[in-house]
Scaffold this active site. Sequence first.
Site, PDB file in Angstrom:
ATOM      1  N   SER A  95       0.830  -1.301  -0.308  1.00  0.00           N
ATOM      2  CA  SER A  95       0.020   0.074  -0.049  1.00  0.00           C
ATOM      3  C   SER A  95       0.867   1.262   0.017  1.00  0.00           C
ATOM      4  CB  SER A  95      -0.947  -0.111   1.333  1.00  0.00           C
ATOM      5  OG  SER A  95      -1.591   1.485   1.398  1.00  0.00           O
ATOM      6  N   TYR A 116      -2.254   0.550  10.608  1.00  0.00           N
ATOM      7  CA  TYR A 116      -2.352  -0.410   9.283  1.00  0.00           C
ATOM      8  C   TYR A 116      -1.072  -0.133   8.395  1.00  0.00           C
ATOM      9  CZ  TYR A 116      -3.839  -0.960   4.260  1.00  0.00           C
ATOM     10  OH  TYR A 116      -3.976  -1.281   3.104  1.00  0.00           O
TER      11      TYR A 116
END
Length: 252
Positions: free
Chosen positions: A144, A157
């Site tokens: 990501s 995250y």
Amino acid sequence: MKDAFGAPQSLLVLGGTSAIGLATARRLIARRTRTVLLAGRPSPALSAAAASLRPLGAEVRTVPFDALDTASHEERLGAVFAAGDVDLVLLAFGVLGDQARDESDPGAAVRVAQTNYTGAVSAGLVCAGALQSQGHGSLVVLSSVAAERARRADFIYGSSKAGLDVFAQGLGDALYGTGVHVMVVRPGPVRRGGPGGARAAEPFATTPEAVAGAIELGLRRRSETVWVPGALRMVGSALRHVPRPLFRRLPV
């Protein structure tokens, strides 16, 4: 080579209900892929995902797999490879978590870390060893843009994806020259449900279909790192060098 030119004959998706995983499967089936294995916890959603792909012309099967049950990974994934070569493994599972809640609930934060990092390390190593044993194949790891730098909005995250990203890069170096290709994919925020869907207004938002297209192109080029959209490469590089006092004030 069975998985040449970004068009594998067989695909294993770890995270069988992943929107990106399914979009990638659809795109590859349209080219050359004839066997798709969707690995995930048995559920109506996993069965529905498999059913949605079968009319496209591929043999589609489900495989029981739980990212958190690392003790079962060698047996479950080993059985997949024992049944036949796998040309492409797409590691697509992960959870966003809820930053506000997880900061005050260490157990929930640990679950995010265990799913996104520990589970991925376990499954990634099992699949990498199997690919190396068969002498060919690609492992695509969904990272990501959040892995690039800690942000106040999603550092739990982001930290899990940062660990995964570094792991995948190192694994790619370890496998260099073995016939196994490792590619890290760093998408921006992924929106679903059309242009007005969730996360649509976030800068550099993308879609599962756009990520799938970038994965296919990256496989053809034998890329090691893919950003989606491509402009994120320069943005990420710039943000990485912004001094922390200034970075804290940026709307990122």
